[in-house]
Design a protein around this motif. Structure first.
Motif, PDB file in Angstrom:
ATOM      1  N   GLN A 413       0.831  -1.203   0.000  1.00 56.59           N
ATOM      2  CA  GLN A 413       0.000   0.000   0.000  1.00 56.59           C
ATOM      3  C   GLN A 413       0.870   1.260   0.000  1.00 56.59           C
ATOM      4  O   GLN A 413       0.592   2.219  -0.698  1.00 56.59           O
ATOM      5  N   LYS A 414       1.944   1.208   0.785  1.00 59.33           N
ATOM      6  CA  LYS A 414       2.891   2.321   0.808  1.00 59.33           C
ATOM      7  C   LYS A 414       4.118   1.890   0.018  1.00 59.33           C
ATOM      8  O   LYS A 414       4.874   1.019   0.439  1.00 59.33           O
ATOM      9  N   ALA A 415       4.320   2.492  -1.128  1.00 63.49           N
ATOM     10  CA  ALA A 415       5.451   2.126  -1.991  1.00 63.49           C
ATOM     11  C   ALA A 415       6.767   2.480  -1.308  1.00 63.49           C
ATOM     12  O   ALA A 415       6.916   3.567  -0.754  1.00 63.49           O
ATOM     13  N   LEU A 489       1.584 -14.939  -9.095  1.00 60.21           N
ATOM     14  CA  LEU A 489       0.506 -14.261  -8.383  1.00 60.21           C
ATOM     15  C   LEU A 489       0.892 -12.789  -8.212  1.00 60.21           C
ATOM     16  O   LEU A 489       1.872 -12.472  -7.540  1.00 60.21           O
ATOM     17  N   TYR A 490       0.122 -11.914  -8.848  1.00 60.74           N
ATOM     18  CA  TYR A 490       0.336 -10.469  -8.709  1.00 60.74           C
ATOM     19  C   TYR A 490      -0.590  -9.956  -7.604  1.00 60.74           C
ATOM     20  O   TYR A 490      -1.800 -10.230  -7.640  1.00 60.74           O
ATOM     21  N   ILE A 491      -0.048  -9.213  -6.660  1.00 61.27           N
ATOM     22  CA  ILE A 491      -0.861  -8.613  -5.598  1.00 61.27           C
ATOM     23  C   ILE A 491      -0.603  -7.116  -5.587  1.00 61.27           C
ATOM     24  O   ILE A 491       0.517  -6.669  -5.330  1.00 61.27           O
ATOM     25  N   TYR A 492      -1.631  -6.349  -5.876  1.00 60.33           N
ATOM     26  CA  TYR A 492      -1.535  -4.893  -5.830  1.00 60.33           C
ATOM     27  C   TYR A 492      -2.437  -4.382  -4.712  1.00 60.33           C
ATOM     28  O   TYR A 492      -3.669  -4.395  -4.833  1.00 60.33           O
ATOM     29  N   ASP A 493      -1.798  -3.956  -3.622  1.00 61.95           N
ATOM     30  CA  ASP A 493      -2.548  -3.501  -2.449  1.00 61.95           C
ATOM     31  C   ASP A 493      -2.777  -1.997  -2.548  1.00 61.95           C
ATOM     32  O   ASP A 493      -1.965  -1.195  -2.082  1.00 61.95           O
ATOM     33  N   ASP A 494      -3.903  -1.634  -3.149  1.00 63.70           N
ATOM     34  CA  ASP A 494      -4.260  -0.223  -3.325  1.00 63.70           C
ATOM     35  C   ASP A 494      -3.105   0.540  -3.974  1.00 63.70           C
ATOM     36  O   ASP A 494      -2.732   1.637  -3.523  1.00 63.70           O
TER      37      ASP A 494
END
Length: 579
Positions: A413-415, A489-494
């Motif tokens: 969420q926080k890059a 598995l791609y996970i993009y948290d906001d």
């Protein structure tokens, strides 16, 4: 101390050499007074010049041996203490890398920095004293006492009466200094914590005009550290004057008693000179030994803090019969519930869904509904409290952690950016990537234009935590980093929240062919980001209250309807339904 002994045994040869060099130093310190005594009694009084010259030759030879011993002793001490400190820091860092989020939260970042740096440094100082002095003092003391007893039994009573007084004083000082040392090290933790919070939260502090409050908070902790240090230093500084005062009294008594013994020829003048030298070495040996004893509480506090880290077992570990994961075909949550360590209430409750390769899965919900926690469980940052997460039909806990995470591309969420070049940040997950692969990843992530405008392109420097680039640029670089990795598995948290709508749409369109052979998991706040998902999970207070496609949820999920109507116009909803 078990910690020091454990690491010391790695350097047995150096330790043995250190021990041998001690005898070279002792030979000079005790041999020269003995020779001077002989020179006074047999050379000067008898006016035998030949005898004096022969003794000068022996003194010169002993001095060479002594200097060699001192140089070797110093080298061995430095070699052993610095190597052990390096080993301790390596082990603490390596062990901390196996910690889950729960263990890191237990210690805290500031405390871990203090334990790795300052506590290890305190052990190095203590080791230096031990290897230089603690090995030397027993030899010096034993030989000096034997020589004293040989010269005069009556004068030796002065020494025997003085030593217990010194030892008693040191025990008292050690008892008082231990709690002061402990408070001192804890205070360093707090200073680091305040400093870290102020550096990372400088914008928030300034926006609320809390600079004076933070200055006062830091000043108070700094004053407390100063007070504890001052008490400790005052305590230590009192020992040396007290010791020399006691030694001077003992010397005066020795000279006084020697006058009577000289009159009765029970002792010679050379013996008196040698006796005072031996007395000095006995007292200095006791003082040095006591100084080691006084340093022990602080070193012991530091050793305990380091051992606390090394003895902490990670809660997330590989199973004994763990298996390697080559790719992720299916992912299932089966009645999963989760509570954070020391948390009273479950953050996720009875989560149940399945997905497979080629699908885009989205998670949406209000703030605090458990969206980010859900994706953290996939990475095994935490283990589920109840139920199971299965990959390819096997419990996620059965897979080797390294191979599991190698198949997952996670954008938090926080890059987070690392200090270094743009290239090193994009290629963080795949350092061996070619230039073409890197350019392709940057192009898909819509970050090529930004990089081309930089003076040095991909070699341009990024500051610590990416403070010299914007939030949107950091997010796109993080996305490029995962695209280059090509996980299952791609996970993009906001991860699209800092992007404008045009860039968001362009990026998602470019991303589609990249993720077609993987599971694409998106946590989002925008309906427009997830409308084309194969399955949307609606979370509320840690529970699934809606599961289906965009159109299905518009019909049967009131929470999703509220979110959709708050973000999209009726025309946009109708257009999507027609298409």
């Amino acid at each position: 101390m078990k910690l020091i002994w454990k690491y010391l045994m790695k350097y047995k040869k150096w330790f043995l050499l250190d021990f041998i060099s001690v005898f070279g130093f002792a030979l000079v310190e005790l041999g020269i007074p003995t020779i001077i005594s002989d020179m006074i009694d047999h050379g000067i009084e008898a006016q035998d010049t030949g005898y004096l010259y022969s003794r000068f030759g022996i003194m010169a030879f002993i001095s060479v041996i002594g200097v060699s011993g001192v140089v070797l002793l110093g080298y061995c001490c430095s070699k052993i203490s610095t190597n052990i400190t390096r080993d301790i820091r390596n082990d603490v860092f390596k062990h901390s890398q196996s910690f889950s989020a729960a263990e890191m939260e237990k210690f805290g970042v500031s405390s871990m920095i203090t334990r790795t740096n300052n506590d290890a440094y305190q052990i190095m100082l203590f080791l230096n004293v031990i290897l230089k002095s603690a090995l030397l003092t027993p030899v010096m003391m034993c030989v000096s006492v034997m020589l004293i007893l040989q010269i005069s039994l009556q004068l030796s009573y002065v020494v025997l009466a003085t030593i217990p007084v010194v030892i008693l004083g040191v025990i008292i000082v050690a008892k008082v200094s231990e709690p002061l040392s402990e408070n001192q090290q804890k205070s360093i933790d707090h200073i680091n914590q305040i400093l870290r919070e102020n550096i990372t939260g400088i914008r928030v502090i300034r926006s609320f005009n809390k600079q004076n409050y933070e200055k006062k908070r830091f000043s108070n902790e700094n004053d407390f550290y100063r007070d504890q240090s001052a008490k400790l230093f005052k305590l230590m500084s009192c020992t040396e004057p007290s010791f020399f005062f006691l030694m001077n009294i003992a010397t005066v008594i020795v000279y006084y008693l020697s006058c009577t013994l000289l009159n009765t020829n029970a002792i010679t003048l050379g013996n008196v000179v040698a006796f005072v030298e031996y007395l000095f070495h006995v007292m200095m040996s006791v003082l040095i030994f006591c100084m080691v004893f006084m340093m022990y509480p602080r070193a012991n506090v530091s050793a305990k803090r380091i051992m606390e880290v090394l003895d902490t077992k990670p809660s997330i570990v590989n199973d004994k019969d763990c298996i390697l994961l080559d790719s992720i075909e299916t992912l299932s949550f089966k009645d999963v519930s989760f509570s954070y360590p020391n948390g009273e209430e479950a953050v996720l409750k009875n989560i149940d869904f399945s997905c497979h390769k080629g699908q885009k899965i989205a998670v949406i919900g209000s703030t605090g509904s458990g969206k980010s926690t859900l994706v953290k469980l996939m990475n095994r940052f935490y283990d589920v409290s109840r139920g199971s997460i299965e990959i390819n039909g096997n419990d996620i806990r059965k897979y080797d952690l390294e191979s599991l995470r190698a198949q997952i591309g996670y954008v938090a969420q926080k890059a987070h950016m690392f200090k270094g070049s743009i290239r090193s940040n994009i290629c963080f997950g795949k350092p061996e990537a070619s230039v073409e692969e890197m350019h392709h990843a940057a192009s898909v992530a819509q970050v090529s234009d930004f990089i081309s405008k930089r003076e040095n392109g991909y070699l341009d420097e990024i500051a610590e935590d990416g403070t010299n680039i914007s939030g949107g640029q950091k997010q796109r670089l993080s996305i490029a980093r995962v695209i280059l990795k090509k996980p299952s598995l791609y996970i993009y948290d906001d991860s699209f929240s800092a992007l404008d709508f045009k860039t968001d749409a362009t990026l998602r369109k470019a991303l589609k062919p990249e993720v077609k052979n993987a599971i694409f998991f998106v946590v989002a706040q925008r309906i427009s980001t997830i409308m084309d998902s194969d399955m949307i999970i609606v979370l509320d207070e840690g529970q699934i209250i809606g599961l289906g496609t965009h159109l299905e949820l518009l019909k049967n999920c009131s929470v999703y309807q509220e979110i959709a109507h708050s973000q999209l116009t009726q025309k946009e909803l109708d257009d999507y339904e027609r298409n």
